[in-house]
Design a protein around this motif. Structure first.
Motif, PDB file in Angstrom:
ATOM      1  N   PRO A   1       0.826  -1.213   0.000  1.00  0.00           N
ATOM      2  CA  PRO A   1       0.000   0.000   0.000  1.00  0.00           C
ATOM      3  C   PRO A   1       0.856   1.257   0.000  1.00  0.00           C
ATOM      4  O   PRO A   1       1.901   1.314   0.657  1.00  0.00           O
ATOM      5  CB  PRO A   1      -0.817  -0.128   1.287  1.00  0.00           C
ATOM      6  CG  PRO A   1      -0.029  -1.059   2.158  1.00  0.00           C
ATOM      7  CD  PRO A   1       0.691  -1.994   1.230  1.00  0.00           C
ATOM      8  N   THR A   2       0.429   2.268  -0.751  1.00  0.00           N
ATOM      9  CA  THR A   2       1.120   3.558  -0.772  1.00  0.00           C
ATOM     10  C   THR A   2       0.822   4.344   0.500  1.00  0.00           C
ATOM     11  O   THR A   2       1.691   5.027   1.047  1.00  0.00           O
ATOM     12  CB  THR A   2       0.674   4.375  -2.004  1.00  0.00           C
ATOM     13  OG1 THR A   2       0.957   3.619  -3.186  1.00  0.00           O
ATOM     14  CG2 THR A   2       1.400   5.710  -2.068  1.00  0.00           C
ATOM     15  N   GLU A   3      -0.410   4.216   0.964  1.00  0.00           N
ATOM     16  CA  GLU A   3      -0.839   4.964   2.144  1.00  0.00           C
ATOM     17  C   GLU A   3      -2.096   4.303   2.691  1.00  0.00           C
ATOM     18  O   GLU A   3      -2.816   3.609   1.979  1.00  0.00           O
ATOM     19  CB  GLU A   3      -1.137   6.415   1.751  1.00  0.00           C
ATOM     20  CG  GLU A   3      -1.298   7.391   2.902  1.00  0.00           C
ATOM     21  CD  GLU A   3      -1.515   8.809   2.411  1.00  0.00           C
ATOM     22  OE1 GLU A   3      -2.534   9.421   2.804  1.00  0.00           O
ATOM     23  OE2 GLU A   3      -0.681   9.294   1.611  1.00  0.00           O
ATOM     24  N   GLY A   4      -2.354   4.520   3.978  1.00  0.00           N
ATOM     25  CA  GLY A   4      -3.597   4.037   4.562  1.00  0.00           C
ATOM     26  C   GLY A   4      -3.397   2.883   5.525  1.00  0.00           C
ATOM     27  O   GLY A   4      -2.274   2.411   5.742  1.00  0.00           O
ATOM     28  N   ASN A   5      -4.499   2.433   6.093  1.00  0.00           N
ATOM     29  CA  ASN A   5      -4.484   1.358   7.082  1.00  0.00           C
ATOM     30  C   ASN A   5      -5.383   0.208   6.638  1.00  0.00           C
ATOM     31  O   ASN A   5      -6.436   0.422   6.051  1.00  0.00           O
ATOM     32  CB  ASN A   5      -4.983   1.857   8.444  1.00  0.00           C
ATOM     33  CG  ASN A   5      -4.209   3.072   8.931  1.00  0.00           C
ATOM     34  OD1 ASN A   5      -4.683   4.187   8.819  1.00  0.00           O
ATOM     35  ND2 ASN A   5      -3.022   2.854   9.454  1.00  0.00           N
ATOM     36  N   ILE A   6      -4.931  -1.010   6.930  1.00  0.00           N
ATOM     37  CA  ILE A   6      -5.709  -2.221   6.665  1.00  0.00           C
ATOM     38  C   ILE A   6      -5.809  -2.961   7.991  1.00  0.00           C
ATOM     39  O   ILE A   6      -4.892  -3.698   8.380  1.00  0.00           O
ATOM     40  CB  ILE A   6      -5.034  -3.105   5.599  1.00  0.00           C
ATOM     41  CG1 ILE A   6      -4.739  -2.296   4.334  1.00  0.00           C
ATOM     42  CG2 ILE A   6      -5.901  -4.315   5.276  1.00  0.00           C
ATOM     43  CD1 ILE A   6      -3.775  -2.981   3.374  1.00  0.00           C
ATOM     44  N   ILE A   7      -6.879  -2.730   8.718  1.00  0.00           N
ATOM     45  CA  ILE A   7      -7.029  -3.295  10.058  1.00  0.00           C
ATOM     46  C   ILE A   7      -7.737  -4.643   9.948  1.00  0.00           C
ATOM     47  O   ILE A   7      -8.933  -4.711   9.649  1.00  0.00           O
ATOM     48  CB  ILE A   7      -7.836  -2.358  10.986  1.00  0.00           C
ATOM     49  CG1 ILE A   7      -7.274  -0.934  10.919  1.00  0.00           C
ATOM     50  CG2 ILE A   7      -7.816  -2.879  12.412  1.00  0.00           C
ATOM     51  CD1 ILE A   7      -5.840  -0.795  11.354  1.00  0.00           C
TER      52      ILE A   7
END
Length: 340
Positions: free
Chosen positions: A83-89
């Motif tokens: 991922p370039t940016e962000g969250n995967i919870i």
């Protein structure tokens, strides 16, 4: 910020124990390089600021035109793409920041993927036995005898004859190969499966068999699915909620009944108007909406709302401001200035 916007933010960003997965501000950009020195000259914004969640045991369908970023979304969630940016919870942990060793211990076992072309993802030099044993060998699970028993159990689960165990991928039909792909995905007893166009290459009758199999397995094992497809009829049959993507962004997200009966976003309305349907007596025919213009390049997306260049309801504000993805009705999210 309005009360509706405040509520939406909390729904999409707060860790909810009922959510097995929460995607927050996810971006995946692919660099564009040019010249002999391979200078960085821009980015292809394949996924751009996605927010959604998946409840335990439910199926979220992702639909949209080819190139809208739905497959990239699935591959980024499972970390086949970084991922370039962000969250995967996932289950309370942010897998976007995990190291490869951490991923191997947790996510690689708990999230699996079923791909569009099963023949391309099965090693042609390996027998069915070797293919299904591979996950156990990779993670060093069970004894040799137990692995053989597990393979037999997997074959029974997906409806394949145990006598096929010594055959090679080319000896199976397309539907049988997809069953092998599903069996391999189930080997490590995952919590979630991402199905990327898993039935699009199959005949209609075989599609129905595979979808029924996936639903049976979901009930039996408590699986959660992300079901990626361009076929709106198939998505309606298997999904609990449906997200509509366009040029890397989520345009609309709602329960399937709500989305198909009362689509809010002009893009969703255009997509659904193209789906063939049999009308009941007295039912009003849905007017066909033909979108004008070409799909813009994700390397140079339009300013403001990315859909405004083709939208029949576009306003001046659409060209200037990015619409917020917000909840306009209970569990119905849309990114459109028409509803602000």
């Amino acid at each position: 910020m309005t009360a509706t916007e405040t509520k939406t933010e909390s729904v999409l960003t707060a860790t909810n124990p009922d959510h097995i997965l929460e995607v927050r501000g996810l971006k995946k950009y692919f660099p564009i390089k040019a010249g002999l020195l391979q200078r960085h000259v821009g980015n292809v914004k394949a996924v751009d600021n996605l927010n959604f969640y998946i409840k335990k045991g439910e199926t979220l369908g992702l639909v949209g035109e080819s190139g809208c970023g739905k497959s990239t979304t699935g591959r980024t969630i499972i970390r086949l793409y970084e991922p370039t940016e962000g969250n995967i919870i996932f289950k309370g942990r942010d897998i976007a920041t995990m190291s490869e060793s951490e991923l191997r211990k947790t996510v690689r076992r708990d999230i699996q993927m079923v791909f569009q072309d099963p023949f391309a993802t099965l090693n042609p030099r390996k027998t069915l036995r070797s293919i299904l044993k591979e996950p156990y060998n990779t993670h060093n699970l069970f004894t040799k005898k137990e692995r053989e028993e597990k393979v037999q159990e997997l074959l029974a689960k997906v409806g394949l004859d145990p006598s096929f165990i010594g055959r090679y991928p080319h000896e199976f039909s397309g539907g049988q190969r997809q069953r092998i792909g599903i069996a391999r995905a189930l080997a490590l007893n995952p919590d979630m499966i991402i199905a990327d166009e898993a039935v699009s290459a199959l005949d209609v009758s075989i599609q129905a068999q595979i979808i029924n199999l996936m639903q049976d397995l979901q009930r039996e094992m408590g699986l959660s699915y992300i079901f990626i497809s361009h076929d709106l009829s198939v998505v309606r049959h298997i999904s609990d909620r449906v997200g509509v993507m366009y040029l890397g962004q989520m345009m609309e997200l709602a329960t399937k009944n709500e989305l198909y009966s009362e689509p809010l976003h002009p893009y969703t309305q255009a997509l659904l108007s193209a789906v063939p349907s049999t009308r009941k007596k007295g039912q009003v025919k849905r007017e066909r909406i033909v979108l004008k213009g070409e799909l813009p390049s994700p390397a140079n997306p339009p300013t403001g709302c990315v859909f405004h260049t083709r939208c029949p309801a576009a306003m001046d504000v659409c060209k200037q401001q990015i619409p917020q993805f917000k909840e306009v009705k209970p569990d119905h999210f849309v990114a459109c200035h028409l509803y602000e």
